[in-house]
Write a protein that holds these residues in place. Structure first.
Motif, PDB file in Angstrom:
ATOM      1  N   SER A 107      -0.763  30.559  14.627  1.00  0.00           N
ATOM      2  CA  SER A 107      -0.863  29.931  13.307  1.00  0.00           C
ATOM      3  C   SER A 107      -0.402  28.487  13.423  1.00  0.00           C
ATOM      4  O   SER A 107       0.184  28.087  14.447  1.00  0.00           O
ATOM      5  CB  SER A 107       0.033  30.658  12.292  1.00  0.00           C
ATOM      6  N   GLY A 108      -0.644  27.740  12.355  1.00  0.00           N
ATOM      7  CA  GLY A 108      -0.145  26.365  12.320  1.00  0.00           C
ATOM      8  C   GLY A 108       1.367  26.347  12.321  1.00  0.00           C
ATOM      9  O   GLY A 108       1.995  25.453  12.889  1.00  0.00           O
ATOM     10  N   TYR A 109       1.949  27.366  11.698  1.00  0.00           N
ATOM     11  CA  TYR A 109       3.418  27.426  11.688  1.00  0.00           C
ATOM     12  C   TYR A 109       3.947  27.608  13.109  1.00  0.00           C
ATOM     13  O   TYR A 109       4.910  26.947  13.520  1.00  0.00           O
ATOM     14  CB  TYR A 109       3.912  28.558  10.765  1.00  0.00           C
ATOM     15  N   ASN A 112       3.423  24.101  14.950  1.00  0.00           N
ATOM     16  CA  ASN A 112       4.331  23.004  14.572  1.00  0.00           C
ATOM     17  C   ASN A 112       5.800  23.336  14.797  1.00  0.00           C
ATOM     18  O   ASN A 112       6.605  22.435  15.040  1.00  0.00           O
ATOM     19  CB  ASN A 112       4.109  22.631  13.107  1.00  0.00           C
ATOM     20  N   HIS A 133       4.843  18.492   6.726  1.00  0.00           N
ATOM     21  CA  HIS A 133       4.913  19.896   6.314  1.00  0.00           C
ATOM     22  C   HIS A 133       6.174  20.600   6.834  1.00  0.00           C
ATOM     23  O   HIS A 133       6.701  20.263   7.890  1.00  0.00           O
ATOM     24  CB  HIS A 133       3.670  20.617   6.847  1.00  0.00           C
ATOM     25  N   SER A 135       6.590  23.282   8.354  1.00  0.00           N
ATOM     26  CA  SER A 135       6.520  23.815   9.723  1.00  0.00           C
ATOM     27  C   SER A 135       6.911  22.754  10.747  1.00  0.00           C
ATOM     28  O   SER A 135       7.515  23.050  11.785  1.00  0.00           O
ATOM     29  CB  SER A 135       5.107  24.342  10.014  1.00  0.00           C
ATOM     30  N   GLU A 177       1.038  13.878   9.222  1.00  0.00           N
ATOM     31  CA  GLU A 177      -0.179  14.634   8.896  1.00  0.00           C
ATOM     32  C   GLU A 177      -1.282  13.609   8.698  1.00  0.00           C
ATOM     33  O   GLU A 177      -0.982  12.442   8.419  1.00  0.00           O
ATOM     34  CB  GLU A 177       0.010  15.422   7.588  1.00  0.00           C
ATOM     35  N   SER A 181      -0.575  17.559   2.766  1.00  0.00           N
ATOM     36  CA  SER A 181      -0.901  18.835   2.129  1.00  0.00           C
ATOM     37  C   SER A 181      -0.651  18.874   0.626  1.00  0.00           C
ATOM     38  O   SER A 181      -1.363  19.555  -0.094  1.00  0.00           O
ATOM     39  CB  SER A 181      -0.126  19.971   2.789  1.00  0.00           C
ATOM     40  N   ASP A 207      -1.025  16.165  12.582  1.00  0.00           N
ATOM     41  CA  ASP A 207      -1.419  17.485  12.083  1.00  0.00           C
ATOM     42  C   ASP A 207      -2.615  17.296  11.138  1.00  0.00           C
ATOM     43  O   ASP A 207      -2.497  16.682  10.080  1.00  0.00           O
ATOM     44  CB  ASP A 207      -0.220  18.117  11.349  1.00  0.00           C
ATOM     45  N   ALA A 209      -4.298  19.787   9.658  1.00  0.00           N
ATOM     46  CA  ALA A 209      -4.548  21.072   8.985  1.00  0.00           C
ATOM     47  C   ALA A 209      -5.505  20.936   7.802  1.00  0.00           C
ATOM     48  O   ALA A 209      -6.380  21.777   7.599  1.00  0.00           O
ATOM     49  CB  ALA A 209      -3.234  21.686   8.516  1.00  0.00           C
ATOM     50  N   HIS A 210      -5.344  19.861   7.018  1.00  0.00           N
ATOM     51  CA  HIS A 210      -6.153  19.727   5.793  1.00  0.00           C
ATOM     52  C   HIS A 210      -7.370  18.824   5.966  1.00  0.00           C
ATOM     53  O   HIS A 210      -8.083  18.562   5.009  1.00  0.00           O
ATOM     54  CB  HIS A 210      -5.264  19.246   4.643  1.00  0.00           C
ATOM     55  N   THR A 238      -5.575  23.608  12.104  1.00  0.00           N
ATOM     56  CA  THR A 238      -5.424  25.053  11.858  1.00  0.00           C
ATOM     57  C   THR A 238      -6.772  25.682  11.512  1.00  0.00           C
ATOM     58  O   THR A 238      -7.684  25.020  11.031  1.00  0.00           O
ATOM     59  CB  THR A 238      -4.428  25.309  10.707  1.00  0.00           C
ATOM     60  N   LYS A 241      -7.626  27.409   7.129  1.00  0.00           N
ATOM     61  CA  LYS A 241      -8.009  26.686   5.911  1.00  0.00           C
ATOM     62  C   LYS A 241      -9.539  26.560   5.880  1.00  0.00           C
ATOM     63  O   LYS A 241     -10.209  27.548   5.642  1.00  0.00           O
ATOM     64  CB  LYS A 241      -7.255  25.356   5.873  1.00  0.00           C
ATOM     65  N   GLY A 247      -5.001  31.064  12.821  1.00  0.00           N
ATOM     66  CA  GLY A 247      -4.633  30.473  14.107  1.00  0.00           C
ATOM     67  C   GLY A 247      -4.598  28.953  14.017  1.00  0.00           C
ATOM     68  O   GLY A 247      -4.782  28.376  12.930  1.00  0.00           O
TER      69      GLY A 247
HETATM   70  N1  PMP Z   1       0.433  22.219   8.749  1.00  0.00           N
HETATM   71  C1  PMP Z   1       0.203  21.899   7.475  1.00  0.00           C
HETATM   72  C2  PMP Z   1       0.034  20.460   7.115  1.00  0.00           C
HETATM   73  C3  PMP Z   1       0.103  22.895   6.495  1.00  0.00           C
HETATM   74  O1  PMP Z   1      -0.128  22.572   5.216  1.00  0.00           O
HETATM   75  C4  PMP Z   1       0.263  24.256   6.874  1.00  0.00           C
HETATM   76  C5  PMP Z   1       0.161  25.409   5.896  1.00  0.00           C
HETATM   77  N2  PMP Z   1      -0.292  25.177   4.676  1.00  0.00           N
HETATM   78  C6  PMP Z   1       0.531  24.522   8.208  1.00  0.00           C
HETATM   79  C7  PMP Z   1       0.605  23.505   9.126  1.00  0.00           C
HETATM   80  C8  PMP Z   1       0.747  25.937   8.652  1.00  0.00           C
HETATM   81  O2  PMP Z   1      -0.459  26.492   9.022  1.00  0.00           O
HETATM   82  P1  PMP Z   1      -0.638  28.070   9.028  1.00  0.00           P
HETATM   83  O3  PMP Z   1      -0.871  28.478   7.620  1.00  0.00           O
HETATM   84  O4  PMP Z   1      -1.795  28.308   9.933  1.00  0.00           O
HETATM   85  O5  PMP Z   1       0.648  28.651   9.558  1.00  0.00           O
END
Ligand code: PMP
Length: 385
Positions: A107-109, A112, A133, A135, A177, A181, A207, A209-210, A238, A241, A247
């Motif tokens: 996951s992103g968590y 990060n 974020h 994480s 980022e 987010s 990052d 992610a978005h 990630t 989303k 993942g």
């Molecule tokens: N990075 C950012 C910028 C996020 O907003 C998020 C979750 N919203 C994550 C990482 C974590 O990603 P994941 O949900 O895959 O754990």
């Protein structure tokens, strides 16, 4: 005794209007059904509308059979969990990003919270944007590096910090980022790359992610949009989303990949992703690169919403548009008002956002119609905060 401690803490959270409960909801396509009421879902991160795309799921399922996939990997990647699907997906990512290597995480968590502790030690300095974020914040907390948080997108301050500190540390990591987010605004990638290149010991960690799936001709993110695919040392994105999967990935050099495989705890000490999820990720990724029409449409309706409502005085430049109400109570009331009018928008309160900036986080997706956006505008304008 223990229970009374927790009740007291919960009372204090409740008094501030910040008590969270896990909402039970039923998703149906692009709608949420709650207490029998159908609402347009504007609170998820399904930016391209792929999670609600039944035809896409059917096509995927027509290729798989129980004998060919597994719902579990039953082991960590360094034992027996490193299925061929990992190798396929990482090669697919490396090819797309034209990079030496890619590494996939649960996951992103995981990504990060694990990358920075593995690569930054007490000879390192981390310079992180104030709004990164949670994480990333947790990853910084777990690392042994010193960290300074610079004011949000304030590159004068960052420049000064780099010039004051670059001789005192073996490495400096700039962390940001690309699309933030909670505010939907952007970092200035051109400026960050320029700053990083002034020093031989500075790494850039971004990052996306978005932005992954949403920006760039092939959806690879702001790094593709601004032509910096080869300038970012740690490029994270990630799958949970826009890609409608689970993942995360890191685009990096071969050395960094190998180093992380040897040192990164959330990669080493966890059960690997199930092969079926990796197959789905690869399947959607192959299609996502050709979905530029969806990206263009999403950008169009996002602009429409930003331009048509006076209330959203935000810095957003994307499909994430905050409706900042201020207090936690006002965010809850605004959320209930919009739910009554058919929009599933949830309050976002401290500690997710700074005190006094509670909000509804409007998260648009490419399956929204212009008519729905018009209706949302009317309801946002009539919502009293
Ligand atoms: N990075 C950012 C910028 C996020 O907003 C998020 C979750 N919203 C994550 C990482 C974590 O990603 P994941 O949900 O895959 O754990």
């Amino acid at each position: 005794m223990t229970n009374s401690y927790f009740s007291k803490q919960l009372s204090s959270i409740t008094e501030k209007g910040n008590l969270r409960i896990l909402p039970t909801v039923k998703e149906c396509g692009y709608e949420i059904i709650k207490d029998g009421k159908h609402m347009l879902n504007l609170s998820s991160n399904d930016y391209l509308g792929l999670a609600g795309d039944t035809a896409l799921k059917e096509e995927f399922l027509s290729h798989v059979s129980p004998g060919k996939f597994s719902f579990t990997s039953s082991s960590s990647r360094l034992l027996t969990g490193n299925s061929g699907e990992y190798d396929y997906l990482e090669k697919q990512l490396a090819r797309l990003f034209d990079s030496e290597a890619a590494l996939v995480f649960n996951s992103g968590y995981h990504a990060n919270s694990g990358i920075l502790p593995a690569v930054a030690d007490h000879h390192s300095l981390i310079l992180a944007d104030k709004l990164v974020h949670a994480s990333i914040v947790d990853g910084i907390g777990l690392s042994r590096a010193r960290c300074i948080r610079f004011r949000h997108n304030n590159y004068e301050q960052l420049e000064r910090l780099l010039s004051e500190n670059h001789r005192n540390y073996e490495h400096i990591f700039i962390v940001t980022e690309s699309i933030f987010s909670m505010d939907g605004d952007e970092c200035d990638l051109n400026r960050l790359v320029e700053l990083k290149k002034q020093y031989g010991n500075v790494f850039l960690y971004v990052d996306e992610a978005h932005a992954f799936g949403v920006r760039g001709e092939r959806g690879l993110g702001c790094s593709e949009q601004y032509d910096h695919l080869h300038d970012i040392d740690f490029l994270v994105g990630t799958f949970g989303k826009a890609l409608a999967s689970i993942g995360a990935y890191l685009i990096c050099s071969k050395e960094i990949k190998s180093y992380l495989v040897n040192t990164m705890r959330p990669l080493i000490f966890t059960t690997a992703l199930p092969p079926v999820n990796l197959q789905w990720t690869s399947f959607v990724l192959n299609k996502m690169v050709y979905m530029n029409d969806k990206r263009i449409y999403l950008s169009h309706i996002s602009r429409l919403l930003r331009e048509k409502t006076d209330k959203l005085k935000s810095n957003s430049k994307s499909h994430i548009i905050p409706f900042i109400t201020g207090t936690a109570d006002s965010a809850v009331n605004a959320s209930l008002y919009l739910q009554r009018h058919g929009f599933y928008l949830l309050p976002v309160r401290p500690p997710t956002v700074p005190e006094g900036t509670s909000r509804l986080r409007i998260s648009l997706h490419a399956a929204c119609t212009e008519e729905q956006i018009e209706r949302l505008v009317i309801n946002l304008n009539t919502c009293k905060i």
